[in-house]
Motif scaffolding. Structure first.
Motif, mmCIF file in Angstrom:
data_model
loop_
_atom_site.group_PDB
_atom_site.id
_atom_site.type_symbol
_atom_site.label_atom_id
_atom_site.label_comp_id
_atom_site.label_asym_id
_atom_site.label_seq_id
_atom_site.Cartn_x
_atom_site.Cartn_y
_atom_site.Cartn_z
ATOM 1 N N SER A 5 27.528 -1.757 35.745
ATOM 2 C CA SER A 5 26.706 -2.245 36.849
ATOM 3 C C SER A 5 27.415 -2.035 38.182
ATOM 4 O O SER A 5 28.472 -1.417 38.260
ATOM 5 C CB SER A 5 26.384 -3.728 36.641
ATOM 6 N N GLY A 6 26.831 -2.576 39.245
ATOM 7 C CA GLY A 6 27.328 -2.355 40.591
ATOM 8 C C GLY A 6 28.674 -2.989 40.875
ATOM 9 O O GLY A 6 28.965 -4.100 40.432
ATOM 10 N N ARG A 7 29.479 -2.290 41.639
ATOM 11 C CA ARG A 7 30.795 -2.773 42.026
ATOM 12 C C ARG A 7 30.670 -3.834 43.115
ATOM 13 O O ARG A 7 29.581 -4.077 43.638
ATOM 14 C CB ARG A 7 31.622 -1.591 42.536
ATOM 15 N N ALA A 8 31.789 -4.465 43.470
ATOM 16 C CA ALA A 8 31.811 -5.488 44.516
ATOM 17 C C ALA A 8 31.272 -4.909 45.820
ATOM 18 O O ALA A 8 31.686 -3.841 46.253
ATOM 19 C CB ALA A 8 33.224 -6.020 44.701
ATOM 20 N N GLY A 9 30.361 -5.623 46.445
ATOM 21 C CA GLY A 9 29.760 -5.159 47.689
ATOM 22 C C GLY A 9 28.493 -4.358 47.472
ATOM 23 O O GLY A 9 27.712 -4.160 48.397
ATOM 24 N N TYR A 10 28.272 -3.883 46.249
ATOM 25 C CA TYR A 10 27.072 -3.118 45.909
ATOM 26 C C TYR A 10 26.542 -3.634 44.572
ATOM 27 O O TYR A 10 26.192 -2.867 43.680
ATOM 28 C CB TYR A 10 27.390 -1.617 45.846
ATOM 29 N N ASP A 11 26.490 -4.954 44.470
ATOM 30 C CA ASP A 11 26.132 -5.600 43.213
ATOM 31 C C ASP A 11 24.722 -5.233 42.770
ATOM 32 O O ASP A 11 23.810 -5.085 43.601
ATOM 33 C CB ASP A 11 26.224 -7.120 43.347
#
Length: 298
Positions: A210-216
């Motif tokens: 899934s999305g990384r930190a800041g682009y959840d």
């Protein structure tokens, strides 16, 4: 101004192999995404950046703006996306280079998931690698074809243990709402997804990224609003096999790389190509998606 920023970041991609971050915004709570803005930015879609990095190191960019929705031609829909390259779906644990390239049988290194793995294997939970820990971890790795099977308690080993635990009843904690209709459940905590109808699991669970930190990856209720089997990113001219968009530019889709890289996606729910193919057959437009939790730190 947006086009200027994109141009600057395009230069950054060429110079550093970094991921281009498109701009835009969309509501995270609406069941159906807002109409795309006008102009070329509205046609941006997540994809894999062109770079000199190996496939397994590539990230999967995403943006909040939904892609341009259209009806694919019959000829386009008749073509099945390619399978992932051989080895792309392998369970490969990222270990210390000395362990990876040396003649190491049993790693002495304490892994990032040492305590969790020890607990799962019913070993003494002290967070320190021991000979007994290593032997138990190696046995598990060999059984589940995790390479290199040297007893290192890393992310891939822990993710596989969680999937084994969840295989019989992924919704044991009752975090995904039970409905009479199909619900695609996305568990960010455990980095896995499944589909249930009522209390019956009809797909999965499978590994995701899934999305990384800041682009959840956006949490809450969503709805599959557009499906494109052979979607290609207009930004990178890169394939996104079996795309099923559910929130702006965020979609389920396969990737031609390894989903166990430490960095997350830029918002999409990445799947192995074969898992994305099976999900494509099952889900339909307007099926509901429920997302909860938080991606663990790398």
């Amino acid at each position: 101004m947006i086009s200027g920023r994109i141009a600057c970041r395009s230069i950054a991609v060429l110079l550093a192999g970094a991921t281009l971050l498109p701009l835009g915004s969309a509501s995270a709570d609406t069941a159906d995404p807002v109409p795309p803005a006008s102009g070329p930015e509205a046609e941006l879609a997540p994809g894999i950046p062109l770079s000199l990095l190996p496939l397994w190191q590539l990230d999967t960019p995403d943006q909040a703006l939904p892609p341009k929705v259209y009806k694919p031609s019959e000829e386009e829909e008749a073509v099945e996306p390619q399978d992932a390259p051989e080895g792309a779906d392998d369970l490969v644990e990222y270990v210390d280079p000395m362990d990876s390239f040396g003649d190491v049988t049993c790693s002495e290194e304490t892994g990032q998931r040492q305590r969790e793995v020890e607990r799962w294997l019913k070993r003494p939970v002290d967070g320190e690698q021991s000979k007994g820990d290593c032997q138990a971890i190696r046995a598990f790795q060999k059984k589940h074809r995790i390479r290199p099977a040297i007893g290192y308690a890393g992310h891939v080993t822990w993710a596989t243990m969680q999937l084994v635990t969840a295989s019989k009843n992924p919704n044991a904690a009752k975090k995904c709402p039970v409905r009479e209709y199909r619900v695609a459940c996305v568990d960010l905590d455990r980095q896995m997804a499944w589909v249930q109808q009522g209390r019956k699991v009809v797909y999965g669970p499978v590994h995701i990224r899934s999305g990384r930190a800041g682009y959840d990856t956006r949490k809450g209720w969503h709805r599959v609003y557009w499906r494109h089997k052979n979607h290609v990113s207009s930004l990178y001219n890169s394939p996104m096999p079996y795309s099923q968009f559910f929130s702006g530019g965020q979609a389920f889709h396969g990737i031609y790389g390894n989903i166990f890289t430490g960095v997350g996606s830029m918002g999409c729910v990445n799947l192995r190509v074969e898992d994305a193919r099976r999900l494509w057959v099952l889900l339909k437009k307007n099926d509901r998606v429920y997302v909860w939790g938080r991606r663990p730190a790398a």
